[in-house]
Design a protein around this motif. Sequence first.
Motif, PDB file in Angstrom:
ATOM      1  N   GLY A   1     133.136  98.440  80.519  1.00 54.47           N
ATOM      2  CA  GLY A   1     134.240  99.369  80.715  1.00 54.47           C
ATOM      3  C   GLY A   1     134.806  99.825  79.387  1.00 54.47           C
ATOM      4  N   VAL A   2     134.972 101.140  79.231  1.00 58.32           N
ATOM      5  CA  VAL A   2     135.461 101.712  77.970  1.00 58.32           C
ATOM      6  C   VAL A   2     136.646 102.627  78.256  1.00 58.32           C
ATOM      7  N   GLU A   3     137.722 102.421  77.519  1.00 55.56           N
ATOM      8  CA  GLU A   3     138.911 103.257  77.667  1.00 55.56           C
ATOM      9  C   GLU A   3     138.770 104.509  76.804  1.00 55.56           C
ATOM     10  N   GLY A   4     139.295 105.630  77.323  1.00 56.05           N
ATOM     11  CA  GLY A   4     139.275 106.867  76.558  1.00 56.05           C
ATOM     12  C   GLY A   4     137.882 107.402  76.329  1.00 56.05           C
ATOM     13  N   GLU A   5     137.019 107.272  77.320  1.00 53.06           N
ATOM     14  CA  GLU A   5     135.620 107.663  77.145  1.00 53.06           C
ATOM     15  C   GLU A   5     135.451 109.166  76.912  1.00 53.06           C
ATOM     16  N   GLU A   6     136.456 109.933  77.254  1.00 49.06           N
ATOM     17  CA  GLU A   6     136.379 111.386  77.049  1.00 49.06           C
ATOM     18  C   GLU A   6     136.139 111.748  75.584  1.00 49.06           C
ATOM     19  N   ARG A   7     136.520 110.864  74.678  1.00 50.41           N
ATOM     20  CA  ARG A   7     136.335 111.182  73.256  1.00 50.41           C
ATOM     21  C   ARG A   7     134.865 111.193  72.855  1.00 50.41           C
ATOM     22  N   PHE A   8     134.007 110.699  73.731  1.00 52.03           N
ATOM     23  CA  PHE A   8     132.569 110.717  73.451  1.00 52.03           C
ATOM     24  C   PHE A   8     131.867 111.892  74.139  1.00 52.03           C
ATOM     25  N   ARG A   9     132.667 112.804  74.697  1.00 54.48           N
ATOM     26  CA  ARG A   9     132.089 114.002  75.319  1.00 54.48           C
ATOM     27  C   ARG A   9     131.777 115.024  74.227  1.00 54.48           C
ATOM     28  N   ASN A  10     130.530 115.513  74.194  1.00 52.51           N
ATOM     29  CA  ASN A  10     130.127 116.440  73.134  1.00 52.51           C
ATOM     30  C   ASN A  10     130.481 117.885  73.495  1.00 52.51           C
ATOM     31  N   ALA A  11     130.070 118.822  72.664  1.00 52.82           N
ATOM     32  CA  ALA A  11     130.433 120.241  72.853  1.00 52.82           C
ATOM     33  C   ALA A  11     129.865 120.815  74.140  1.00 52.82           C
ATOM     34  N   ASP A  12     128.807 120.201  74.644  1.00 54.59           N
ATOM     35  CA  ASP A  12     128.208 120.672  75.895  1.00 54.59           C
ATOM     36  C   ASP A  12     128.812 120.002  77.130  1.00 54.59           C
ATOM     37  N   GLY A  13     129.863 119.203  76.903  1.00 55.01           N
ATOM     38  CA  GLY A  13     130.522 118.544  78.031  1.00 55.01           C
ATOM     39  C   GLY A  13     129.801 117.297  78.519  1.00 55.01           C
ATOM     40  N   PHE A  14     129.000 116.696  77.665  1.00 57.05           N
ATOM     41  CA  PHE A  14     128.122 115.593  78.028  1.00 57.05           C
ATOM     42  C   PHE A  14     128.597 114.315  77.348  1.00 57.05           C
ATOM     43  N   ILE A  15     128.842 113.242  78.110  1.00 64.09           N
ATOM     44  CA  ILE A  15     129.319 111.992  77.515  1.00 64.09           C
ATOM     45  C   ILE A  15     128.150 111.205  76.932  1.00 64.09           C
ATOM     46  N   GLU A  16     128.226 110.962  75.627  1.00 63.86           N
ATOM     47  CA  GLU A  16     127.176 110.239  74.911  1.00 63.86           C
ATOM     48  C   GLU A  16     127.597 108.765  74.773  1.00 63.86           C
ATOM     49  N   ASP A  17     127.268 107.984  75.778  1.00 64.93           N
ATOM     50  CA  ASP A  17     127.706 106.586  75.841  1.00 64.93           C
ATOM     51  C   ASP A  17     126.593 105.641  75.381  1.00 64.93           C
ATOM     52  N   ASP A  18     126.192 105.798  74.124  1.00 60.08           N
ATOM     53  CA  ASP A  18     125.127 104.947  73.577  1.00 60.08           C
ATOM     54  C   ASP A  18     125.509 103.465  73.621  1.00 60.08           C
ATOM     55  N   TYR A  19     126.791 103.158  73.469  1.00 54.46           N
ATOM     56  CA  TYR A  19     127.268 101.778  73.543  1.00 54.46           C
ATOM     57  C   TYR A  19     126.908 101.152  74.888  1.00 54.46           C
ATOM     58  N   ARG A  20     126.947 101.929  75.966  1.00 48.30           N
ATOM     59  CA  ARG A  20     126.601 101.409  77.292  1.00 48.30           C
ATOM     60  C   ARG A  20     125.093 101.157  77.390  1.00 48.30           C
ATOM     61  N   ILE A  21     124.315 102.067  76.830  1.00 46.31           N
ATOM     62  CA  ILE A  21     122.857 101.887  76.816  1.00 46.31           C
ATOM     63  C   ILE A  21     122.506 100.604  76.063  1.00 46.31           C
ATOM     64  N   ASP A  22     123.110 100.401  74.911  1.00 48.99           N
ATOM     65  CA  ASP A  22     122.843  99.197  74.117  1.00 48.99           C
ATOM     66  C   ASP A  22     123.237  97.938  74.890  1.00 48.99           C
ATOM     67  N   PHE A  23     124.382  97.990  75.563  1.00 52.62           N
ATOM     68  CA  PHE A  23     124.872  96.854  76.347  1.00 52.62           C
ATOM     69  C   PHE A  23     123.873  96.501  77.457  1.00 52.62           C
ATOM     70  N   ILE A  24     123.451  97.500  78.221  1.00 48.26           N
ATOM     71  CA  ILE A  24     122.509  97.272  79.324  1.00 48.26           C
ATOM     72  C   ILE A  24     121.191  96.723  78.783  1.00 48.26           C
ATOM     73  N   LYS A  25     120.704  97.332  77.708  1.00 45.49           N
ATOM     74  CA  LYS A  25     119.404  96.948  77.148  1.00 45.49           C
ATOM     75  C   LYS A  25     119.412  95.483  76.713  1.00 45.49           C
ATOM     76  N   GLU A  26     120.470  95.067  76.041  1.00 42.20           N
ATOM     77  CA  GLU A  26     120.557  93.672  75.585  1.00 42.20           C
ATOM     78  C   GLU A  26     120.524  92.697  76.758  1.00 42.20           C
ATOM     79  N   HIS A  27     121.266  93.027  77.813  1.00 46.34           N
ATOM     80  CA  HIS A  27     121.303  92.129  78.968  1.00 46.34           C
ATOM     81  C   HIS A  27     119.963  92.119  79.693  1.00 46.34           C
ATOM     82  N   LEU A  28     119.328  93.269  79.794  1.00 43.48           N
ATOM     83  CA  LEU A  28     118.025  93.329  80.466  1.00 43.48           C
ATOM     84  C   LEU A  28     116.952  92.578  79.680  1.00 43.48           C
ATOM     85  N   GLN A  29     117.057  92.574  78.359  1.00 45.60           N
ATOM     86  CA  GLN A  29     116.086  91.818  77.560  1.00 45.60           C
ATOM     87  C   GLN A  29     116.139  90.330  77.894  1.00 45.60           C
ATOM     88  N   TRP A  30     117.349  89.799  78.012  1.00 47.27           N
ATOM     89  CA  TRP A  30     117.494  88.387  78.356  1.00 47.27           C
ATOM     90  C   TRP A  30     117.083  88.133  79.806  1.00 47.27           C
TER      91      TRP A  30
END
Length: 465
Positions: A373-402
């Motif tokens: 869960g991330v607060e203020g996620e709107e700040r990661f929305r780019n000029a095309d209106g797309f949320i770039e949540d790389d932190y979430r991808i990294d989080f999921i990937k680490e857990h899936l590896q284990w």
Amino acid sequence: MSVTHEFPKDFWWGAATSGPQSEGRFHKAHRSVFDYWFDTEPAAFFDGIGPNVASNFYNDYRADIALMKQIGLNSVRTSIQWTRLIKDFETGETDPDGVRFYNNVIDEFVRQGIRPVLNLHHFDLPVELYEKYGGWASKHVVDLFALFAKRCFELFGDRVKDWVTFNEPMVVVEGEYLYEFHYPKLVDGKQACQVLYNLNLASAKAIAEFRKSTCAQLGGRIGIVLNLTPAYPRSDQPEDVAAAKFAEDYKNNSFLDPAVHGYFTKDLVDVLKTDGVLWESTTEEIELIAKNTVDFLGINYYQPFRAQRREIPYDDAQGWLPEKHFQQYHMPGCRMNPYRGWEIYPKAIYDIAIHVRDHLSNIPWYISENGMGVEGEERFRNADGFIEDDYRIDFIKEHLQWLHKAMQEGSNCFGYHLWTPIDCWSWSNAYKNRYGLIALDLVTQEKTIKKSGLWMHDVIQNHGF
């Protein structure tokens, strides 16, 4: 995509939400404890946002399910609201609009090729049953829950093969009766222990109804979803190890052992009896729990729990609390999610998986929730209106590896569900933290897939990453 972590072809790739957190209160027959709490104390909710609209799933379910399908999810867990389906709690008479709605939702999941996993309780007890009987402290409410479960199996068991009795029942115990973060915000350790027992009994009674239903005869199965916070001792000193052992028994094994083995942890029972807070039970109830264990486990994992021996003497004047036998240890230098104040420790997902393999008969199980869960996620929305949540991808990937490592070592895991498909309303936190693969604009109700949703699509397509 080059796949180094490959998962089985029939692996569940999905996400989890709940009725009270997604549907909104449209046309509900009754109020839940959270509906009531918001109506009476709206300021207790972040930005004053309650469950009235949520993510509008009641009205948008077809389009919402289409977005889930676009990501590639093959399974989704949600819940049936007792307060929406049942008109008369004592007789089990159903509400026609509730029946229509859930039939339509189930049919839409099936039509779009997504396996519906239905949970019967997600913290949303009807407030009438709290006011009238004392909620989960009452064994009459346990019987009414079994009747509600029976109605669900009768109505939907021809299409739904995977059922869950409770999501995170320990949160009901802790939030409502120990630590004041859910209504009615009581601090009553003895009552908390009775509620803990009654929830185990309610799960077993629902399972007994399931076993008698045509749903079971059609090959359905039933489980429970538990939030596990593995307890790690501060050190290998005996006092720290003993503190972590009690924390593990109370927080985790108090629901794990009855669900899987059919009995309560002996060490836990002995301590609660000595402390004078053991629940009231009957021989018949204990036998019913023993005979009605789960077919599978759902495990929600977000954070570990670190324990140490008590260094500050426990004040008995405050009444009994589990902390009589441990203190929480805050490990220096650990990674944290600052928005939730939760430690990020992906290896625990491996430890859980091996514990299931070695101590829980390697029962079929899946990760039923995991997420960031991330607060203020709107700040990661780019000029095309797309949320770039790389932190979430990294989080999921680490857990899936284990998780992948544990599966390679024989743990019988069949799926991974993220919390949550679409940003959802989250109790008193409302929309403070966002978890979804799909972003929700609260003003317009527009929903757009985030970068993590596109990444998950590729993972599903390639059976790994």
